[in-house]
Enzyme design. Sequence first.
Site, PDB file in Angstrom:
ATOM      1  N   CYS A 191      47.995 -15.435 -22.145  1.00  0.00           N
ATOM      2  CA  CYS A 191      47.086 -14.949 -23.186  1.00  0.00           C
ATOM      3  C   CYS A 191      47.198 -15.797 -24.464  1.00  0.00           C
ATOM      4  O   CYS A 191      46.776 -16.943 -24.443  1.00  0.00           O
ATOM      5  CB  CYS A 191      47.324 -13.455 -23.422  1.00  0.00           C
ATOM      6  SG  CYS A 191      45.858 -12.632 -24.030  1.00  0.00           S
ATOM      7  N   HIS A 235      47.877 -10.464 -18.824  1.00  0.00           N
ATOM      8  CA  HIS A 235      49.293 -10.159 -19.111  1.00  0.00           C
ATOM      9  C   HIS A 235      50.048  -9.664 -17.870  1.00  0.00           C
ATOM     10  O   HIS A 235      50.256  -8.453 -17.739  1.00  0.00           O
ATOM     11  CB  HIS A 235      49.366  -9.059 -20.168  1.00  0.00           C
ATOM     12  CG  HIS A 235      49.026  -9.496 -21.549  1.00  0.00           C
ATOM     13  ND1 HIS A 235      49.970  -9.839 -22.483  1.00  0.00           N
ATOM     14  CD2 HIS A 235      47.828  -9.664 -22.155  1.00  0.00           C
ATOM     15  CE1 HIS A 235      49.382 -10.194 -23.605  1.00  0.00           C
ATOM     16  NE2 HIS A 235      48.077 -10.091 -23.426  1.00  0.00           N
ATOM     17  N   GLU A 291      53.115  -9.532 -17.386  1.00  0.00           N
ATOM     18  CA  GLU A 291      54.364  -8.855 -17.781  1.00  0.00           C
ATOM     19  C   GLU A 291      54.145  -7.378 -18.073  1.00  0.00           C
ATOM     20  O   GLU A 291      55.106  -6.637 -18.232  1.00  0.00           O
ATOM     21  CB  GLU A 291      54.994  -9.582 -18.981  1.00  0.00           C
ATOM     22  CG  GLU A 291      54.389  -9.300 -20.357  1.00  0.00           C
ATOM     23  CD  GLU A 291      53.041  -9.992 -20.596  1.00  0.00           C
ATOM     24  OE1 GLU A 291      52.492 -10.620 -19.672  1.00  0.00           O
ATOM     25  OE2 GLU A 291      52.524  -9.869 -21.725  1.00  0.00           O
TER      26      GLU A 291
HETATM   27  N1  LIG Z   1      46.688 -10.484 -25.912  1.00  0.00           N
HETATM   28  C1  LIG Z   1      46.646 -11.643 -26.503  1.00  0.00           C
HETATM   29  O1  LIG Z   1      47.570 -12.467 -26.424  1.00  0.00           O
HETATM   30  C2  LIG Z   1      45.420 -11.900 -27.307  1.00  0.00           C
HETATM   31  C3  LIG Z   1      45.308 -13.288 -27.827  1.00  0.00           C
HETATM   32  C4  LIG Z   1      44.264 -13.340 -28.923  1.00  0.00           C
HETATM   33  N2  LIG Z   1      42.931 -13.454 -28.400  1.00  0.00           N
HETATM   34  C5  LIG Z   1      44.572 -14.497 -29.855  1.00  0.00           C
HETATM   35  O2  LIG Z   1      43.770 -15.127 -30.357  1.00  0.00           O
HETATM   36  O3  LIG Z   1      45.686 -14.778 -30.082  1.00  0.00           O
END
Ligand SMILES: NC(=O)CC[C@H](N)C(=O)O
Length: 285
Positions: free
Chosen positions: A78, A202, A204
Amino acid sequence: MVVGVLALQGSFNEHIAVLRRLGVKGVEIKKPEQLDNVSSLIIPGGESTTMAKLAEFHKLFPALREFVKIGKPVWGTCAGLIFLADKAVGQKQGGQELVGGLDCTVHRNFFGSQIQSFEADVSVPELASKEGGPETFRGVFIRAPAILEVGPEVEVLADYLVPSNKVLYSSSTVEIQEENSTPEKKVIVAVKQGSLLGTAFHPELTADTRWHSYFLKMASEVGDGASSSSIVAVGEEDPGQSPFTIQQKGSVPHFTMAYFSNMASPGILSDIHTGSDSFEWYVID
Ligand SMILES: NC(=O)CC[C@H](N)C(=O)O
């Protein structure tokens, strides 16, 4: 094997917990020199602008780039995927520093805002073939990025067919395409390029440990050359006073609660009020 987990902000504790379940020691990385003691690294999800500011504050970028450059395995989930990308769009004004290395372009908040977070089964044939289990993986997408373009060296491990009724942000300046105005669109949500792995969701936060064991195999293929003599104890360091101020506030669905309550610990997201169905969050800039 000792796996480093970048522990500036976000869901690093959850990654360390999954590694522990797999019998592997995960150590928190908060300072550049700590990278010398690990042979692979996980960059967790969280909020990439905040994480970048903290990485800058702790002078981590050169060491992170070197870690990638010398071919040590790195997995970004992410916000971690955004960190690893060569190019990001939809960034906050002024942009943000990236570690880079992964030849792709990501859209930072492709699926919209926090309240558009969702879960979906994602087909990952590579994971099923290497780790067994079902063809699909339960993807937890929290204000998730998506990969818009990849270079020739990048292997696409999973994509996601965005339903036509999902609100998409087509540019960084919030041009929203309302319901039914967009055709179904396929975006990439998991990639591998040599020793780099990236997932927009995610793993995790699920009970399925296959992505972690997949990454551990990648790491063991490259070899565990790092010394384990100066392992940093989990929870040893305090990242210190945040130099940022609160910019945004909102609420998110219940399923993300554990994730965000954990974020409070580094002092970057604060004043989180848990309720039965939702809680408040603050993005600090
Ligand atoms: N759950 C996440 O890690 C979101 C990331 C988020 N979109 C960002 O810009 O960091």
